[in-house]
Design a protein around this motif. Structure first.
Motif, PDB file in Angstrom:
ATOM      1  N   ARG A  32       0.712  -0.918   0.033  1.00 19.86           N
ATOM      2  CA  ARG A  32       0.099  -0.180  -0.019  1.00 19.86           C
ATOM      3  C   ARG A  32       0.902   1.543   0.266  1.00 19.86           C
ATOM      4  N   ARG A  39      -0.431   4.462   3.463  1.00 22.47           N
ATOM      5  CA  ARG A  39       0.049   4.432   4.949  1.00 22.47           C
ATOM      6  C   ARG A  39       1.400   3.501   5.173  1.00 22.47           C
ATOM      7  N   GLY A  55      -6.513  11.154   5.463  1.00 19.82           N
ATOM      8  CA  GLY A  55      -5.971  11.550   4.694  1.00 19.82           C
ATOM      9  C   GLY A  55      -4.856  10.860   4.580  1.00 19.82           C
ATOM     10  N   SER A 115      -1.088  -0.874  -3.986  1.00 19.69           N
ATOM     11  CA  SER A 115      -2.077   0.107  -4.150  1.00 19.69           C
ATOM     12  C   SER A 115      -2.513   1.147  -4.087  1.00 19.69           C
ATOM     13  N   PHE A 116      -2.870   1.805  -4.940  1.00 19.49           N
ATOM     14  CA  PHE A 116      -2.873   3.432  -4.082  1.00 19.49           C
ATOM     15  C   PHE A 116      -4.954   3.770  -4.368  1.00 19.49           C
ATOM     16  N   GLY A 117      -4.667   4.205  -3.032  1.00 17.31           N
ATOM     17  CA  GLY A 117      -5.845   5.054  -2.758  1.00 17.31           C
ATOM     18  C   GLY A 117      -6.640   5.909  -3.750  1.00 17.31           C
ATOM     19  N   PRO A 118      -8.058   5.336  -3.645  1.00 18.99           N
ATOM     20  CA  PRO A 118      -8.739   6.955  -4.254  1.00 18.99           C
ATOM     21  C   PRO A 118      -7.444   8.510  -4.374  1.00 18.99           C
ATOM     22  N   ASN A 119      -8.183   9.034  -3.030  1.00 12.94           N
ATOM     23  CA  ASN A 119      -7.867  10.265  -2.613  1.00 12.94           C
ATOM     24  C   ASN A 119      -5.845  10.494  -3.270  1.00 12.94           C
ATOM     25  N   MET A 132      -4.352   8.223  -5.948  1.00 18.09           N
ATOM     26  CA  MET A 132      -4.604   8.494  -7.307  1.00 18.09           C
ATOM     27  C   MET A 132      -4.712  10.017  -7.683  1.00 18.09           C
ATOM     28  N   THR A 133      -6.070   9.881  -6.771  1.00 15.63           N
ATOM     29  CA  THR A 133      -6.531  11.617  -7.526  1.00 15.63           C
ATOM     30  C   THR A 133      -5.325  12.537  -7.317  1.00 15.63           C
ATOM     31  N   GLU A 159      -1.987  11.871 -10.072  1.00 15.88           N
ATOM     32  CA  GLU A 159      -2.508  12.172 -11.376  1.00 15.88           C
ATOM     33  C   GLU A 159      -2.759  13.691 -11.558  1.00 15.88           C
ATOM     34  N   GLU A 160      -3.346  14.265 -10.481  1.00 16.38           N
ATOM     35  CA  GLU A 160      -3.542  15.517 -10.706  1.00 16.38           C
ATOM     36  C   GLU A 160      -2.309  16.616  -9.958  1.00 16.38           C
ATOM     37  N   GLU A 218       1.952  -0.138  -9.648  1.00 17.37           N
ATOM     38  CA  GLU A 218       1.414  -0.597  -8.681  1.00 17.37           C
ATOM     39  C   GLU A 218       2.360  -1.862  -9.022  1.00 17.37           C
TER      40      GLU A 218
END
Lengths: 323, 109
Positions: free
Chosen positions: B20, B23, B53, B74-78, B80-81, B84-85, B92
């Motif tokens: 992950r 964390r 967070g 793995s990358f969580g939703p926040n 990853m976004t 990319e931003e 992965e």
């Protein structure tokens, strides 16, 4: 080592019962560690017939709160005036005191305090991390939160880290996740090799299943579905089955409504031990055997049910003006 | 090219890449040019201490460290976004050492 997370989105649909059955069944042939990742309402130990006796327990603290050092405080009241949470009050002796339950640790008070060292930040007890061995041959890692303390992904990570410290290559970690799709559920799923989604045939539960399924797709995790109390609403159960087929979710089984489950919970004995011949126990054991079969043929199952394309779950970002 | 590998141990290039991102305890940050490791350092991940967070804090750390590529299981939703931003590539990969991961990645770097 293989990590599976049991999630549902909605609470009270049978996650812990399914998790307990899987852990008990797998532990007959494999090394298993169970993790109760719902520190807000831990109940795996109760389902497994354990009381509140733990082999080890350690305090868990994460949040910081303010404390006013009475000897240094000049009672100017600046802190109380600015506290956004109204957490500071004056006691009967005229001392300024922080209510640690209300304090969020934002530090606004220390910014305005004119006296150096009159307000300190200290850790508060958030809860307990604990472990015990069950009579079914596997250890259980659990956590318990104090009221009003945030259940966090960090606590779930601490639990999973403890589990991993006790594992070797052949161990299966069974993570009973909390309800919802928040921080602690993200943390339960992150790093898991597969997910088992428990659903009951109600619109609320079906909707929650779809929400948590978005998370497993985000993590590119193969996922399976267990429909609990399916005969309470066979039509909706049918719709859930169709959803599973269309979305490449492995349907592991359907558990009938059966009052042997609440009875066994009242007895604090897993239903598969208390009433092994009841319809629910038979269906639960079938689910557990399907899970065993998945582990026996892991690679082919993984390839078959892993999401075919990434579908990242993108949070909606509200940007400040001019950004 | 600067690559950050999420790890649970502070064991340099022999650390195993974590399952992950947000964390993970550490980032092994490697400067990689022309197929060679020019240098590396290990940094604590502030996300591992965050109660919530974590992903965002981890990404902020990588931004501060001027990292170009992030590697984790793995990358969580926040996370990853945010990656990319900020134009940080995410790859992965986990369960192998940083060295082995670099070897597999070298054609993409």
């Amino acid at each position: 080592m293989l990590e599976m997370a049991i999630a549902s989105g909605k609470g009270g649909v049978g996650k812990s019962t399914v998790s307990a059955t899987i852990a008990i069944t797998l532990a007959k042939r494999r090394k298993v560690i169970a993790v109760d990742a719902d520190a807000d309402a831990p109940n795996m130990h109760l389902i497994l017939g354990l009381g509140e006796e733990w082999e080890w327990e350690q305090p868990y603290s994460e949040s910081m709160v303010a404390r006013i050092v009475t000897e240094k405080c000049i009672r100017c009241g600046e802190c109380r005036a600015v506290c956004p949470y109204k957490a500071i009050y004056v006691d009967e002796e005229g001392n300024y005191v922080v209510n640690p339950v209300i304090c969020e640790g934002c530090e606004t008070c220390s910014l305005v305090c004119p006296v150096k060292g009159a307000i300190v930040r200290e850790k508060t007890l958030s809860g307990m991390l604990r472990m015990t061995r069950t009579k079914y041959g596997f250890p259980l890692i659990s956590a318990r939160l104090e009221p009003g303390r945030p259940n966090s992904g960090k606590l779930v990570t601490e639990e999973k880290t403890k589990a991993k410290e006790m594992t070797d290559d052949d161990t299966v970690i069974v993570v009973d996740s909390a309800a919802g799709i928040g921080c602690q559920v993200v943390s339960s799923l992150a790093g898991a090799n597969m997910a088992i989604l428990v659903v009951e045939p109600t619109p609320a539960s079906f909707n929650a299943l779809k929400r948590v399924h978005r998370l497993t797709k985000h993590f590119m995790q193969p996922a399976a579905v267990v429909i609990n109390k399916w005969d309470m609403n066979p039509d909706l159960a049918g719709e859930i089955e169709a959803y599973a087929r269309e979305n490449n979710l492995d349907l592991l089984g359907k558990i009938p409504f059966d009052d042997s489950i609440p009875k066994s919970m009242a007895m604090m004995v897993p239903v598969t031990e208390a009433f092994p011949d009841s319809p629910a126990s038979k269906a639960l054991l079938d689910v557990a055997r399907r899970v065993e079969a998945i582990l026996d043929e892991w690679t082919s199952w993984f390839m078959r049910f892993r999401p075919k394309k990434p579908e990242p779950y993108r949070p909606i970002i509200i940007k400040p003006e001019g950004f | 090219m600067r690559v950050a590998f999420a790890t649970e141990e502070n064991n340099g290039l022999d650390s195993v890449v974590s399952s992950r991102f947000g964390r993970a305890r550490y980032f092994v940050i490697v400067d990689y040019e022309g197929g060679e490791v020019k240098g590396y350092r290990v940094e604590a991940n502030p996300g591992s201490e965050a109660r919530s967070g974590a992903g965002i804090k981890a990404v902020q750390k990588l931004i501060n460290e001027r990292v170009n590529v992030a590697v984790a299981g793995s990358f969580g939703p926040n996370a990853m976004t945010a990656l990319e931003e900020m134009g940080i590539k995410h790859v992965e990969m986990s369960g192998i050492t940083v060295k082995e991961a670099l070897n597999r990645l070298k054609d993409q770097l």
